[in-house]
Design a protein around this motif. Structure first.
Motif, PDB file in Angstrom:
ATOM      1  N   PHE A 175       0.817  -1.211   0.000  1.00 24.61           N
ATOM      2  CA  PHE A 175       0.000   0.000   0.000  1.00 24.61           C
ATOM      3  C   PHE A 175       0.853   1.265   0.000  1.00 24.61           C
ATOM      4  O   PHE A 175       0.395   2.328  -0.401  1.00 24.61           O
ATOM      5  CB  PHE A 175      -0.941   0.006   1.208  1.00 24.61           C
ATOM      6  N   GLY A 176       2.079   1.152   0.471  1.00 30.55           N
ATOM      7  CA  GLY A 176       2.984   2.297   0.488  1.00 30.55           C
ATOM      8  C   GLY A 176       4.348   1.835   0.958  1.00 30.55           C
ATOM      9  O   GLY A 176       4.482   1.352   2.089  1.00 30.55           O
ATOM     10  N   ARG A 177       5.357   1.975   0.112  1.00 31.58           N
ATOM     11  CA  ARG A 177       6.678   1.462   0.478  1.00 31.58           C
ATOM     12  C   ARG A 177       7.222   2.146   1.731  1.00 31.58           C
ATOM     13  O   ARG A 177       8.009   1.553   2.476  1.00 31.58           O
ATOM     14  CB  ARG A 177       7.648   1.632  -0.695  1.00 31.58           C
ATOM     15  N   ASN A 178       6.802   3.394   1.976  1.00 30.50           N
ATOM     16  CA  ASN A 178       7.239   4.064   3.192  1.00 30.50           C
ATOM     17  C   ASN A 178       6.701   3.351   4.431  1.00 30.50           C
ATOM     18  O   ASN A 178       7.380   3.270   5.458  1.00 30.50           O
ATOM     19  CB  ASN A 178       6.812   5.537   3.183  1.00 30.50           C
ATOM     20  N   HIS A 179       5.473   2.819   4.345  1.00 25.14           N
ATOM     21  CA  HIS A 179       4.921   2.072   5.473  1.00 25.14           C
ATOM     22  C   HIS A 179       5.700   0.788   5.713  1.00 25.14           C
ATOM     23  O   HIS A 179       5.860   0.371   6.872  1.00 25.14           O
ATOM     24  CB  HIS A 179       3.451   1.751   5.226  1.00 25.14           C
ATOM     25  N   GLY A 180       6.175   0.178   4.651  1.00 28.31           N
ATOM     26  CA  GLY A 180       7.018  -0.994   4.816  1.00 28.31           C
ATOM     27  C   GLY A 180       8.286  -0.646   5.570  1.00 28.31           C
ATOM     28  O   GLY A 180       8.731  -1.381   6.461  1.00 28.31           O
ATOM     29  N   LEU A 181       8.884   0.499   5.230  1.00 25.44           N
ATOM     30  CA  LEU A 181      10.102   0.939   5.910  1.00 25.44           C
ATOM     31  C   LEU A 181       9.817   1.279   7.372  1.00 25.44           C
ATOM     32  O   LEU A 181      10.550   0.848   8.270  1.00 25.44           O
ATOM     33  CB  LEU A 181      10.681   2.157   5.188  1.00 25.44           C
ATOM     34  N   TYR A 182       8.744   2.036   7.609  1.00 25.22           N
ATOM     35  CA  TYR A 182       8.409   2.398   8.990  1.00 25.22           C
ATOM     36  C   TYR A 182       8.092   1.152   9.806  1.00 25.22           C
ATOM     37  O   TYR A 182       8.495   1.030  10.970  1.00 25.22           O
ATOM     38  CB  TYR A 182       7.198   3.339   9.026  1.00 25.22           C
ATOM     39  N   GLY A 183       7.338   0.233   9.193  1.00 25.65           N
ATOM     40  CA  GLY A 183       7.003  -0.997   9.888  1.00 25.65           C
ATOM     41  C   GLY A 183       8.230  -1.840  10.193  1.00 25.65           C
ATOM     42  O   GLY A 183       8.310  -2.481  11.246  1.00 25.65           O
ATOM     43  N   ALA A 184       9.201  -1.841   9.279  1.00 35.18           N
ATOM     44  CA  ALA A 184      10.427  -2.603   9.500  1.00 35.18           C
ATOM     45  C   ALA A 184      11.230  -2.019  10.665  1.00 35.18           C
ATOM     46  O   ALA A 184      11.713  -2.753  11.536  1.00 35.18           O
ATOM     47  CB  ALA A 184      11.271  -2.610   8.224  1.00 35.18           C
TER      48      ALA A 184
END
Length: 521
Positions: A175-184
């Protein structure tokens, strides 16, 4: 079914009922209010193109694909492919996000008495007030989902939950690569915190490995698209490379620190809002540190620590990056939920003398700070908005927006009839969605300067599409002259000037309208 299970089921039922009812009331109030040719149009255009078989990022400039396929699936189910259908699809996602946020608060409550329902209602109003702008509901809800999944992991850190947490982080990146980074970042902090607690199994390396496998599985839709959809892998990589080259995810704005406010130039209410906004920006930065310190202090005293508090602590700082990427209140809304959920979790465990006054203050402050940005409030009087038909639905929009819509329809009828395309640059992707036309360029939202090679490829697309007219919104975005279209895209701008005829200017807006020379001669 034992008594405890029945009680938990009743709480879950109340939370779901409150969430969906709150979102339904909000949607009925403002679902047909206002319309943005800018950012909301960016989402709507993408949903239209997906329904026609195009691929986000490859065929048109887009967010990451998840929100488009979610919206396309639901608008098909609703039978409404217009702007109301897209808003309804986002509202369903919003209800799910709100439900998860409320459940985290309810789960953290020590004494689950009947009065707690009132506290959950206060929490729902607080959360709902910050769930704007509506085209960013996906980002807001994903941030809440990540808090939920890390809470789930902290509650019982077993291998299965590490895997689930990783899968959700990978899916968030869809849904948003930034969310993947924040979630990681948040996940690794949580895994380390669990290990510091001397939880025996699994160890840090094994836990991270299990989590990593989950991330890959969650991100599988993008991986499969890269493998199976011709051209998507290259387009996806180019979108990543462009972000790296820009070294920014957005156009920055000065942070509204409380000590930078010019009180002499503001009313008392505006000054108070500015101070409160600045304090909340500060809060997104300091909350994570304070929450971790509070959790460690509680643990040292032998008291239980709410898992949701730990989850919000480790996600607060990553999501502060979202808020500060463009330091205005709409981006604060997209990065504030770890702070909001964490505050409500803390209050849910506080004594009544502290809990209720602070909960009411936080709720009232949230509503007071954000109500000016709610479409329903903006169209609260008939004088402020007028009724316009858009995609088969009657919407109430600001007079300026209505005038823009009339202008676009007039230009299309006269210069681009029978489905012919046109150029609306740099910031009106909603123009294509409004008139149901395919954009002649890939880049439908031209914020940043592009290379000469990129501009030349866009000119080739324009030549192949033969647009009937071009409308250039000659605006110095954020007051920066370097962000005018003629400066960010000089080759395309020159091409339009060479091949189209500029109509005489009329009115105040900085609209440059060009028509094909064959039509104007």
């Amino acid at each position: 079914m034992n008594l405890n299970t029945q009680k938990n089921n009743n709480i879950a039922l109340q939370v779901w009922a409150i969430s969906f009812l709150a979102v339904l009331i909000s949607f009925l109030w403002q679902g047909n209010k206002e319309f943005s040719l800018w950012d909301e149009g960016f989402l709507w255009y993408g949903v239209q193109r997906v329904l026609l078989g195009e691929v986000p990022i490859r065929d048109f400039m887009a967010y990451d694909p998840g929100r488009y396929y979610w919206s396309a699936a639901l608008v098909g189910l609703f039978g409404n492919q217009g702007i109301i259908g897209v808003r309804a699809a986002a509202a369903v996602f919003q209800a799910l996000g709100l439900a998860v946020g409320l459940f985290l608060v309810a789960q953290s409550t020590k004494n689950k008495s009947r009065s707690e329902t009132i506290f959950w209602l206060l929490s729902s109003v607080t959360f709902l007030a910050w769930m704007f702008p509506r085209h960013k509901i996906f980002d807001i809800s994903v941030s809440i989902f990540l808090v939920g999944v890390l809470t789930h992991l902290i509650n019982k850190p077993i291998p299965k939950r590490y895997f689930i947490a990783g899968g959700c982080v990978g899916l968030a990146a869809v849904f948003g690569r930034n969310h993947g980074l924040y979630g990681a970042v948040g996940s690794l902090g949580v895994i380390a915190w669990i290990r510091i607690k001397h939880h025996p199994h699994p160890g840090f390396i094994k836990a991270t490995a299990i989590w990593g496998v989950g991330v890959l599985l969650g991100f599988l839709p993008i991986i499969l698209m890269a493998l199976l959809v011709p051209g998507f892998a290259i387009a996806f990589w180019e979108s990543v490379r462009f972000l790296l080259e820009q070294n920014a995810t957005n156009l920055p704005l000065s942070v509204p620190w409380p000590w930078t406010i010019n009180f002499a130039a503001m009313s008392v209410a505006d000054a108070a809002r500015s101070v409160l906004t600045g304090l909340l920006f500060m809060g997104t930065l300091v909350f994570g540190v304070l929450a971790i310190a509070a959790a460690e202090w509680q643990r040292a005293r032998g008291k239980s620590v709410p898992p949701a508090l730990v989850a919000t602590a480790f996600l607060a700082f990553p999501y502060a990056h979202f808020a500060f990427s463009r330091a205005d209140i709409s981006h604060l809304a997209q990065g504030i939920f770890p702070l909001l959920i964490g505050c409500m979790v803390l209050l849910s465990q506080a004594r009544g003398k502290i809990k209720w006054p602070l909960a009411v203050v936080l709720c009232a402050a949230s509503v007071w700070l954000t109500f000016l940005y709610q479409p329903g409030w903006q169209c609260s009087t008939s004088k402020q908005c007028v009724t316009v038909e858009i995609s088969g639905s009657e919407l109430q929009v600001a007079r300026g927006t209505a005038n823009d819509i009339d202008l676009l329809r007039h230009l299309a009828a006269e210069y681009a009839p029978n489905g012919q395309t046109f150029i609306a640059a740099p910031l009106w992707p909603g123009a294509y969605a409004l008139l149901q036309r395919k954009a002649p360029m890939w880049e439908i939202y031209a914020l940043f300067p592009r290379s000469k090679a990129f501009e030349k490829s866009e000119i080739e697309r324009i030549e192949a599409s033969k647009p009937g007219f071009a409308l250039i919104f000659d605006l110095p975005l954020d007051g920066r002259d370097d962000l005018r279209f003629k400066n960010t895209h000089p080759l395309i701008n020159q091409y339009i000037q060479n091949h189209y005829h500029l109509l005489p200017k009329s009115g105040d807006p900085p609209y440059q309208i060009y028509t094909a020379r064959s039509l104007s001669q």
